[in-house]
Design an enzyme around this catalytic site. Structure first.
Site, short mmCIF file in Angstrom:
data_model
loop_
_atom_site.label_atom_id
_atom_site.label_comp_id
_atom_site.label_asym_id
_atom_site.label_seq_id
_atom_site.Cartn_x
_atom_site.Cartn_y
_atom_site.Cartn_z
N SER A 1 18.29 -13.30 1.55
CA SER A 1 17.26 -13.73 2.51
C SER A 1 16.51 -14.98 2.07
O SER A 1 15.48 -15.31 2.63
CB SER A 1 16.26 -12.59 2.72
N THR B 1 11.57 -12.43 2.10
CA THR B 1 11.03 -13.74 1.72
C THR B 1 10.44 -13.68 0.31
O THR B 1 9.82 -12.70 -0.05
CB THR B 1 9.87 -14.06 2.69
N THR C 1 12.35 -18.89 2.57
CA THR C 1 13.18 -17.84 3.15
C THR C 1 14.32 -18.42 3.99
O THR C 1 14.24 -19.56 4.45
CB THR C 1 12.31 -16.94 4.07
N ARG D 1 15.39 -20.07 15.72
CA ARG D 1 14.22 -19.25 15.41
C ARG D 1 13.58 -19.71 14.08
O ARG D 1 14.26 -19.94 13.09
CB ARG D 1 14.63 -17.79 15.31
N THR E 1 5.33 -11.47 3.63
CA THR E 1 6.75 -11.22 3.77
C THR E 1 6.94 -10.19 4.87
O THR E 1 6.03 -9.43 5.17
CB THR E 1 7.37 -10.75 2.44
N GLY E 2 8.10 -10.18 5.46
CA GLY E 2 8.36 -9.22 6.53
C GLY E 2 8.55 -9.91 7.86
O GLY E 2 8.89 -11.10 7.92
N1 GLY Z 1 8.99 -13.56 6.87
C1 GLY Z 1 10.17 -14.25 7.06
C2 GLY Z 1 10.61 -14.40 8.44
O1 GLY Z 1 10.24 -13.60 9.29
O2 GLY Z 1 11.35 -15.31 8.70
#
Ligand code: GLY
Length: 328
Positions: free
Chosen positions: A87, A189, A207, A217, A240-241
């Protein structure tokens, strides 16, 4: 909404990893364990297990009296270069078109910020973000413009899709279903925040974003105030998330502002999580925050269990689970 978008958001919100509403309780655990004040300036916090190695790289710089900015960049670069991480950087999962696109941002002790989004074929987006901060009058460059700038700055193009991620992608293409797997490498991330021995704060966040995301995106990680925020008078925070949830609540900025008002790092992280769960369907998402303040206190909080964060100081070198809103 066309069928593609509808099925994307449907599967995003209704994956097979739903949890029973009855299991949801606010955490009552003590704040004390994460309110530890470090004995002398020098502290690095990073997200997830890969944060341990990132902290070690950052600490090598801190302990030699280096700047927090250099430390957080070094920590982030280590993770970006690791092909095993799915990731971040090299080996990161591609989008639905099979293209690896990277997001990153960095902030220094002076409130300067640099960011890149939708960057392709460059292994170290965090270092490109730093160049944006230091070599341009801008904060953020995206896509082809970001890549063009990186090449001008001496970065070279590389294929970031490894054999392993190419095979995984081909497997995913058979069904092309977006099903987030909470805590399992889908959003992990790396956020690195640090205070150097001079007491100055900086942060970095990098990330490849959601695995198999829609082409184009961009998540929270390159957005100043969402994925990362640093105010050298107050503190630093990183996220993160699920980036969409973080962006809609300006999570890292919110945490730093709550610390400015007197909240501890952990209280501030918890309040940012509560801001998400109050208004958003969080059943199938994980969001976690880490924070440090100017006094050398630190904390973290996540929506659900399963988020570890790494801590390194003169007397600590640990990976510990954050407290969470959802209790099992
Ligand atoms: N937190 C990383 C993402 O949603 O791309």
């Amino acid at each position: 909404m066309n069928q593609d978008r509808r099925s994307f958001f449907y599967t995003l919100l209704h994956s097979t990893f739903g949890i029973a509403a009855g299991t949801i309780l606010a955490s009552r655990s003590s704040y004390a364990k994460s309110r530890r004040k470090t004995t002398q300036p020098g502290l690095v916090l990073s997200t997830w297990k890969h944060g341990v190695a990132a902290n070690a790289a950052a600490w090598d710089i801190i302990v030699k009296n280096g700047a927090a900015l250099d430390a957080v960049e070094a920590g982030a670069r280590l993770t970006e270069a690791n092909p095993e991480g799915r990731s971040v950087g090299l080996g990161g999962r591609p989008d639905r078109e099979g293209i690896v696109t990277l997001d990153a941002c960095i902030m220094d002790q002076h409130g300067n910020a640099g960011s890149v989004a939708f960057l392709q074929d460059i292994k170290h987006p965090i270092s490109v973000a730093r160049k944006v901060m230091q070599e341009t009058p801008h904060v953020m460059l995206v896509g082809k413009g970001a890549q063009q700038f990186a090449l001008q700055q001496g970065f070279r193009k590389e294929n970031l899709l490894t054999e392993a991620t190419r095979k995984e992608y081909q497997q995913w293409r058979k069904k092309s279903q977006y099903q987030p797997i909470i805590n399992i490498e889908n959003h992990d991330t790396i956020g690195v925040i640090a205070q150097d021995q001079h007491g100055n704060l900086s942060g970095a966040c990098t990330t490849s974003g959601l695995g198999y995301k829609m082409h184009g995106r961009v998540g929270d990680s390159p957005i100043i105030g969402a994925g990362l925020f640093v105010d050298n008078e107050v503190g630093a925070a990183a996220a993160t998330g699920t980036g969409e949830a973080v962006m809609k609540t300006c999570g890292s900025f919110l945490i730093v502002e709550r610390m400015r008002q007197g909240a501890s790092p952990m209280q501030a992280c918890k309040e940012a999580v509560l801001r998400i769960v109050k208004h958003q369907d969080y059943r199938d998402m994980q969001v976690a925050y880490i924070a440090i303040n100017k006094q050398g206190e630190y904390g973290a909080f996540s929506i659900r269990p399963g988020f570890p964060y790494a801590i390194k100081s003169h007397d600590l070198d640990t990976l510990q689970p954050s407290d969470a809103y959802v209790q099992k």
